[in-house]
Design an enzyme around this catalytic site. Structure first.
Site, PDB file in Angstrom:
ATOM      1  N   HIS A 208      22.024  -5.779  -0.991  1.00 59.03           N
ATOM      2  CA  HIS A 208      20.769  -6.503  -0.756  1.00 59.03           C
ATOM      3  C   HIS A 208      19.649  -5.468  -0.863  1.00 59.03           C
ATOM      4  CE1 HIS A 208      18.553  -9.786   1.712  1.00 59.03           C
ATOM      5  NE2 HIS A 208      17.671  -9.016   1.113  1.00 59.03           N
ATOM      6  N   ARG A 292       4.810 -11.955   2.969  1.00 56.95           N
ATOM      7  CA  ARG A 292       4.291 -11.379   4.221  1.00 56.95           C
ATOM      8  C   ARG A 292       4.734  -9.933   4.326  1.00 56.95           C
ATOM      9  NH1 ARG A 292       9.134 -10.918   6.623  1.00 56.95           N
ATOM     10  NH2 ARG A 292      10.651 -12.613   6.394  1.00 56.95           N
TER      11      ARG A 292
END
Length: 445
Positions: A208, A292
């Site tokens: 990831h 964000r």
């Protein structure tokens, strides 16, 4: 220039944002719930306003109350931090309506990227590689079974509006899918107000890896290298590092360029993160975009020397980026360990009163803790982040081990012992660990 910013968040990220605001000479406004009345983020702010009861829907998700405070305090802008309202389209829209700058991207981009289904469509249209799967919501378990059979097991069942591992489950048989579909759909409805589910192929033994991007309103978009986020439990990140020990330079640059391409295709402005799954052959696939600031942003700050909150504020003020892609440094290695108030074996939350707090002073620790403070059961159990920087990865690992060994938090259970187990593990130290590392090599021991 902004003169006053309201931070629509709590805990360590509220403190983190306030520190940059104070450095820039910007006044800060805190909001707090009944449970956070004595929180350090309330004391650090120039102004603080009570907004409701301890549960998030009574306070930190109370959009109307927060907007009321912003107008009363005459805030120029609102920084949402991460989580809570940070990716809430209605919140960004209300800021625009009230003439208060939302420190983040446009409401249109938040909407598109907030749906994993819509974001997949957008990335496919932009020519970004995505994990094989579908681009429509699955209304029934019967359709889910048909799609899974077509894609081939194992698959990943996901909530379209999910996050933090909620509404997400690996499924390897039809029987498991039948059991998982309804339960995850219900959880997604309860947490996100949207029970739409979809399925994508499971990339096994994956890394990831995410790319941090910055984009201004003048057409400039850059990537700030990558973060390796493969140490996870229950699909929630635990330790992150920059740079990734797995990537080679060619893949690193290719992923950065694709992330910039993705951001530009959206007309993205402000800080954002493109998350990828990378297989053992270093093929990478778009996973999602977080519109964000990320929890793990400090490791990027450590290797680049950039204050990402400052960059967010400058972009929101209308300034162009003050550097080009070629000028972005990548110095040394950084690691971040998330300290959770939880049982290190069961991962169950461990609320309670902190009787003893002794934190090392030689490393960066982002936190909102004091002796005597109570960790409540109402919020995410992450209570601190220990961040280190070293000349090499080995140096950074040694510094993080020392810092965690010196960290004393008594009165509640924490996951510090689990973090140390990760750092001591040969697979982690080799740098070739994947997202299955914690489950396969730590939990089963």
């Amino acid at each position: 220039m902004f003169s006053k910013i309201l931070i629509a968040n709590r805990g360590e990220i509220a403190v983190r944002i306030m520190k940059t605001c104070k450095k820039l000479g910007i006044q800060t406004v805190a909001v707090y719930s009944e449970a956070d009345e004595h929180s350090p983020h309330v004391k650090l702010a120039d102004e603080a306003y009570y907004i409701g009861g301890p549960r998030v829907h009574e306070s930190y998700l109370n959009l109307e109350k927060i907007m009321q405070v912003a107008k009363e305090a005459k805030a120029d802008a609102i920084h949402p931090g991460y989580g809570l309202l940070s990716e809430n389209t209605s919140f960004a829209a209300r800021c625009e309506e009230e003439g208060i700058v939302f420190i983040g991207p446009s409401k249109e981009v938040i909407t598109k990227m907030g749906s994993k289904i819509e974001s997949r469509k957008a990335m496919m249209e932009a020519g970004v590689p995505v994990v094989p799967g579908i681009t429509t919501a699955i209304p029934t378990v019967e359709e889910a079974i048909a799609i899974a059979n077509q894609i081939g097991y194992p698959v990943m069942l996901k909530a379209s509006s999910g996050g933090g591992g909620i509404g997400m489950q690996v499924v390897d048989t039809e029987q498991t899918l039948v059991q998982a579909f309804e339960s995850n759909q219900t959880r997604a409805k309860n947490f996100f107000g949207n029970g739409e589910m979809y399925i994508e192929k499971l990339i096994t033994d994956a890394h990831h890896i995410e790319i941090q991007v910055l984009a201004d309103a003048h057409g400039n978009t850059v990537y700030l290298w990558e973060r390796e986020c493969s140490v996870q439990r229950r699909n929630q990140k635990v330790i992150e590092e920059a740079s990734s020990p797995f990537l080679d330079e060619a893949t690193r640059h290719a992923m950065g360029e694709v992330a910039v391409k993705a951001a530009k295709s959206l007309g993205y402005v402000n800080a954002g993160t493109i998350e990828f799954l990378v297989d053992h052959e270093k093929n990478f696939y778009f996973l999602e975009m977080n519109t964000r600031l990320q929890v793990e942003h400090p490791v990027t700050e450590e290797i680049t020397g950039l204050d990402l909150v400052e960059q967010q504020i400058r972009i929101a003020e209308g300034h162009p980026l003050s550097f080009t892609q070629a000028e972005i440094a990548r110095n040394g290695h950084a690691l971040e360990a998330r300290i959770y108030a939880e049982d290190p074996k069961t991962f169950f939350p461990s609320p309670g009163k902190i009787h003893t707090l002794d934190l090392p002073e030689h490393v960066r620790i982002d936190h909102c803790l004091e002796e005597g403070i109570t960790i409540t059961p109402f919020y995410d159990p992450m209570i601190a982040k220990v961040i280190v920087h070293g000349a090499t990865r080995e140096d950074a690992i040694a510094k993080l081990q020392q810092a965690l060994q010196e960290t004393k938090i008594e009165g509640i259970k924490t996951n510090i012992s689990m973090l140390l187990s990760v750092l001591e593990d040969e697979t982690f130290q080799s740098g070739v660990y994947t997202t299955s590392f914690v489950q396969q090599q730590l939990i089963k021991k």
